[in-house]
Design an enzyme around this catalytic site. Structure first.
Site, PDB file in Angstrom:
ATOM      1  CD  GLU A  98      -2.767   1.424   0.155  1.00 32.11           C
ATOM      2  OE1 GLU A  98      -2.626   2.419  -0.568  1.00 32.11           O
ATOM      3  OE2 GLU A  98      -3.623   0.549  -0.041  1.00 32.11           O
ATOM      4  CB  VAL A 100       2.120   3.984  -5.417  1.00 32.12           C
ATOM      5  CG1 VAL A 100       1.797   5.081  -6.435  1.00 32.12           C
ATOM      6  CG2 VAL A 100       2.521   2.708  -6.145  1.00 32.12           C
ATOM      7  CG  ASP A 137      10.678   7.876  -5.624  1.00 28.32           C
ATOM      8  OD1 ASP A 137      10.910   6.954  -4.831  1.00 28.32           O
ATOM      9  OD2 ASP A 137       9.640   8.570  -5.568  1.00 28.32           O
ATOM     10  CE  LYS A 148       7.001   6.933  -4.805  1.00 29.61           C
ATOM     11  NZ  LYS A 148       6.948   8.236  -4.099  1.00 29.61           N
TER      12      LYS A 148
END
Length: 399
Positions: A125, A128, A197, A201
């Site tokens: 969870e 992202v 990064d 995601k």
């Protein structure tokens, strides 16, 4: 009943998970019918006088071979050691909860299949949206609708830097230094400011929507390091602000995926997402546009998201389906992506450029918007423009 867990990594998130479990112990017990207890904490460092000092171990084998441990929280980060430990934990019949976007983006498909085989869970969870409760409702959307667009602002560090440049007129260097002093940016900020990064995601969200592996190594990624105050000034004059955006469009023959700085219309909801906040923008065939907004990082918000996964794993009686296959998605060539562009140039007579705007504070510069065109078309146009002016910046417009 007592359910014992182990935490791998006692940094910001790992220590936060221990803290949240302690603070919310009564509520968690009510939700699970079990008392969740930390039995082991793995870290190579020593923590003298820490409340959990007696639980510390440097040997993962202690956790791997402990039949009492049912859930492992992986908070080490990275793709190598985290992958080894997560895989071994699953192989030993333990569920894994992690905020590690690099691990899920790179090895998620393999680990999901292994978790299903072993009848345990791999839950992510916080990987992202940090503290934003995003993955669970997103999975529901994927199951009930056809996701067409996945986009948003998914890196708090870069968003903070760009906000300081936009709102306070700070230079990139000054804004980065400020972010580092506040603990928002690492000493080496490359993963954040280089859009790597955020790209990972994006690939997680696209992989869920497509049920295929979207390989981040094949996604074009452009950083914010060269953004200047001039970019913000000309953008504002044309009705835009600058954001680090991830953009994924699902097409019939593949996916358009990009992580880069974009000009965002000031009227768009993403334009008002500032500082370290994040937002995910989704477009479904039947639901239309939906935006998830909140704190994208931070010790306790991220730890709370991990703890929500611990609760899910504690309540689960079998594998929870929320994965994608190892089949690789077709990432379409970036030179075919169609967007408007904002072009800024330096030249001797900027006022002579048709349809361009000029600003008094930058008398030798001009900027204009192109119509929607492919990257390929823009490159060809720039060849002609370079004969007359020095091209300073070409940035896409998000719509």
């Amino acid at each position: 009943m007592i359910l014992k867990i182990a935490i791998l990594g006692y940094g910001v998130v790992g220590s936060g998970v221990a803290e949240v479990l302690k603070i919310n112990a009564e509520q968690i017990t009510k939700k699970t019918g079990k008392k969740i207890e930390v039995k082991h904490i793995l870290d190579l460092r020593d923590f003298p006088s820490d409340p959990y000092e007696s639980l510390m171990t440097k040997d993962f084998g202690v956790i791997e071979n402990d039949p009492e441990v049912g859930i492992v929280v992986e908070a080490i980060g990275g793709e190598t050691i985290a992958y080894d430990y997560a895989k071994r934990a699953i192989m030993s019949g333990k569920s894994v909860c992690t905020p590690n976007k690099a691990l899920i983006a790179k090895h998620g498909a393999e680990l999901f299949a292994l978790a299903k085989e072993k009848g345990v869970n791999l839950l992510f969870e916080a990987s992202v949206g940090g503290g934003i409760p995003l993955i669970r409702p997103y999975i529901d959307a994927v199951l009930t609708d056809q996701v067409q667009v996945v986009a948003g602002i998914l890196n708090g560090t870069s968003n903070y830097i760009l906000t300081q440049m936009s709102e306070n007129g700070a230079s990139y260097a000054a804004a980065l230094k400020d972010a580092q002093s506040l603990g928002y940016a690492e000493q080496d900020p490359t993963a954040d400011v280089g859009s790597y990064d955020a790209c990972r995601k994006l690939c997680i969200l696209l992989s869920l929507a497509l049920d295929k592996q979207v390989n981040y190594e094949n996604v074009r990624t452009e950083g914010i390091e060269n953004i200047s105050t001039e970019d913000f000034a000309f953008g504002k004059a044309l009705g835009f602000t600058l954001k680090q955006i991830v953009s994924g469009k699902i097409c019939e023959n593949g996916v358009e995926a990009l992580a880069a700085p974009f000009f965002v219309p000031l009227t768009h909801p993403l334009a008002s997402v500032n500082d370290v906040y994040n937002a995910a923008w989704l477009t479904g065939k039947t639901t239309g546009n939906v935006m998830f907004y909140g704190s994208g990082a931070g010790k306790l918000p991220t730890a709370s998201a991990v703890v929500s996964n611990i609760i899910d794993a504690a309540n689960a009686t079998s594998y929870i389906p929320h994965a994608w296959t190892t089949q690789e998605a077709n990432i379409l060539p970036p030179d075919k992506y169609v967007t408007k562009k904002l072009i800024r140039v330096i030249c001797k007579n900027p006022t002579a450029i048709k349809n361009a705007i000029t600003l008094a504070e930058y008398p030798n510069q001009a900027a204009w918007l192109t119509p929607p065109e492919s990257e390929e078309q823009t490159i060809k146009s720039l060849e002609e423009i370079k004969k007359m002016a020095g091209v300073e910046r070409v940035l896409r417009v998000f719509e």
